[in-house]
Design a protein around this motif. Structure first.
Motif, PDB file in Angstrom:
ATOM      1  N   TRP A 191       0.823  -1.220   0.000  1.00  0.00           N
ATOM      2  CA  TRP A 191       0.000   0.000   0.000  1.00  0.00           C
ATOM      3  C   TRP A 191       0.849   1.258   0.000  1.00  0.00           C
TER       4      TRP A 191
ATOM      5  N   ALA B  69       1.799   2.895  -3.386  1.00  0.00           N
ATOM      6  CA  ALA B  69       0.837   3.828  -3.984  1.00  0.00           C
ATOM      7  C   ALA B  69       1.070   5.243  -3.465  1.00  0.00           C
TER       8      ALA B  69
ATOM      9  N   TRP C 257       4.037   6.556  -5.186  1.00  0.00           N
ATOM     10  CA  TRP C 257       3.641   6.908  -6.555  1.00  0.00           C
ATOM     11  C   TRP C 257       3.035   8.315  -6.586  1.00  0.00           C
TER      12      TRP C 257
ATOM     13  N   TYR D 151       3.983   2.179 -12.487  1.00  0.00           N
ATOM     14  CA  TYR D 151       2.821   1.362 -12.841  1.00  0.00           C
ATOM     15  C   TYR D 151       3.285  -0.016 -13.304  1.00  0.00           C
TER      16      TYR D 151
ATOM     17  N   GLY E 106       4.550  -2.110 -10.387  1.00  0.00           N
ATOM     18  CA  GLY E 106       3.446  -2.653  -9.607  1.00  0.00           C
ATOM     19  C   GLY E 106       2.728  -3.777 -10.330  1.00  0.00           C
TER      20      GLY E 106
ATOM     21  N   TYR F  54      -2.255  -6.102 -11.242  1.00  0.00           N
ATOM     22  CA  TYR F  54      -3.400  -5.489 -10.562  1.00  0.00           C
ATOM     23  C   TYR F  54      -4.644  -6.362 -10.709  1.00  0.00           C
TER      24      TYR F  54
ATOM     25  N   TRP G  59      -4.361   2.096  -4.016  1.00  0.00           N
ATOM     26  CA  TRP G  59      -3.931   2.002  -5.417  1.00  0.00           C
ATOM     27  C   TRP G  59      -4.989   2.549  -6.363  1.00  0.00           C
TER      28      TRP G  59
ATOM     29  N   SER H 175      -4.638   6.250  -6.541  1.00  0.00           N
ATOM     30  CA  SER H 175      -3.465   6.682  -7.289  1.00  0.00           C
ATOM     31  C   SER H 175      -3.589   6.354  -8.774  1.00  0.00           C
TER      32      SER H 175
END
Length: 370
Positions: free
Chosen positions: A73, A76, A79, A102, A105, A112, A129, A132
């Motif tokens: 977490w 994010a 980011w 991105y 992640g 995702y 996330w 973001s």
């Protein structure tokens, strides 16, 4: 990940005795103009990256030892700091970091895949996330980011929302409703509403904010509760990120509705953080003794900046600058890193990225323009 994973839940009672905003204490911090420069803010961000960013993983390490990647977490939140640096400078190298993170992640967190209950094992981890991702779309207009944000929001809403009593559960077992999922849900919904103009997002945001204000906010003080379990009284514990996400949720609703009470709530929460949670000089609390709590003030900074723009008559920007200046003056001059405790010199040994992140965030958000 909410603080409820780190601490034992406890319940404390709190009576709500009206809505009059308490008079703010006179500012103890210097009312001078910004002392750190835009160049300093860039140096701080680059130093943070030099010490903590992994070009291979395209994510951030957890400590200066560079032996492990920071919690899911918190990436994010980092980011967001990258996006802040880009928006401030328009440096294309930082734009590339947005797209790189991105990709990092996606590689690490199963592209995702919100149905992967190993990677995504708590609802608020997903929602940080989602928030973001929506913001990254606003900057890049990359449709993939928006699609991931929308699918993530739907996944969390369908699993977390309580259609009977309202509010959002923070965990899959529905053990409690925490501030760290409820106010971020409002922020995510409002960002998606602003992008898509889909009224259902606005409706959901208003619904969750109304529940949260009634169940997680002491409007006589401006204090945000950490959690509410069942029909028990809310558990009040002071954390800057909870204060911050209420501010962010309220400001987004205020900007879209022009309803004054939303702005008033944001001011109440900020004033409680400044007048009660901070020390007498106005320095924010040194949260995060060797754990993820060190990132909390980075979240607070994000949304205090929104309040400062919406209500420039307040002294919130001066307060933020005072905190950033103090941290910058106490940086590790060798590495250029700062610490969660702004009042003391940054340690020269092992330091967490969590601990170093918040002052960097403040500097990106409140730096003067060149």
């Amino acid at each position: 990940m909410p603080l409820s994973l780190i601490i034992t839940l406890f319940i404390s009672s709190c009576s709500k005795k009206g809505i009059e905003e308490p008079a703010p204490k006179p500012s103890a911090f210097p009312p001078s103009t910004t002392t750190f420069s835009a160049t300093d803010a860039t140096i701080a961000f680059n130093s943070f990256n030099n010490i903590y960013y992994s070009p291979t993983d395209k994510l951030y390490y957890s400590t200066t030892e560079k032996k492990g990647i920071a919690a899911i977490w918190t990436q994010a939140i980092y980011w967001d700091i990258v996006m802040n640096a880009y928006e401030r400078t328009k440096d294309q190298a930082y734009y590339k970091m947005i797209t790189d993170m991105y990709d990092g992640g996606a590689k690490r967190y199963d592209n995702y895949n919100w149905d992967n209950s190993v990677e995504w094992f708590i609802y608020d981890d997903m929602m940080w996330w989602v928030m973001s991702l929506a913001r990254a779309y606003e900057i890049t207009k990359n449709q993939v980011y928006l699609d991931k944000a929308k699918s993530g929001f739907t996944k969390v809403w369908n699993g977390s929302y309580d259609p009977v009593k309202g509010g959002m559960f923070w965990d899959f077992k529905h053990s409690g409703k925490n501030a760290c999922i409820n106010f971020p849900t409002v922020i995510a919904a409002m960002r998606l509403y602003n992008i898509t103009k889909d009224e259902s997002y606005l409706t959901k945001a208003k619904s969750i904010y109304t529940w949260s204000r009634e169940n997680l906010f002491d409007i006589s003080k401006g204090r945000v509760a950490d959690h509410k379990v069942g029909d028990n009284n809310p558990g009040f514990e002071d954390y800057t990120y909870n204060q911050g996400t209420l501010i962010g949720a309220a400001i987004l609703l205020y900007r879209n509705t022009n309803i004054q009470s939303y702005l008033d709530d944001a001011k109440l929460a900020a004033n409680y953080t400044k007048n009660t949670m901070s020390d007498p000089s106005g320095i924010l609390p040194a949260e995060g003794d060797w754990n993820e709590q060190g990132v909390l003030k980075a979240i607070f900074a994000q949304y205090l900046a929104d309040l400062a723009k919406a209500y420039p008559a307040g002294d919130y920007a001066k307060w933020a600058v005072f905190n950033a200046n103090t941290a910058w003056e106490n940086r590790d001059f060798g590495r250029g890193t700062m610490h969660r405790n702004y009042k003391v010199p940054c340690p020269t040994g092992i330091v967490q990225s969590y601990e170093s992140s918040s002052a960097v965030a403040f500097m990106q958000l409140f730096a003067p323009t060149n």
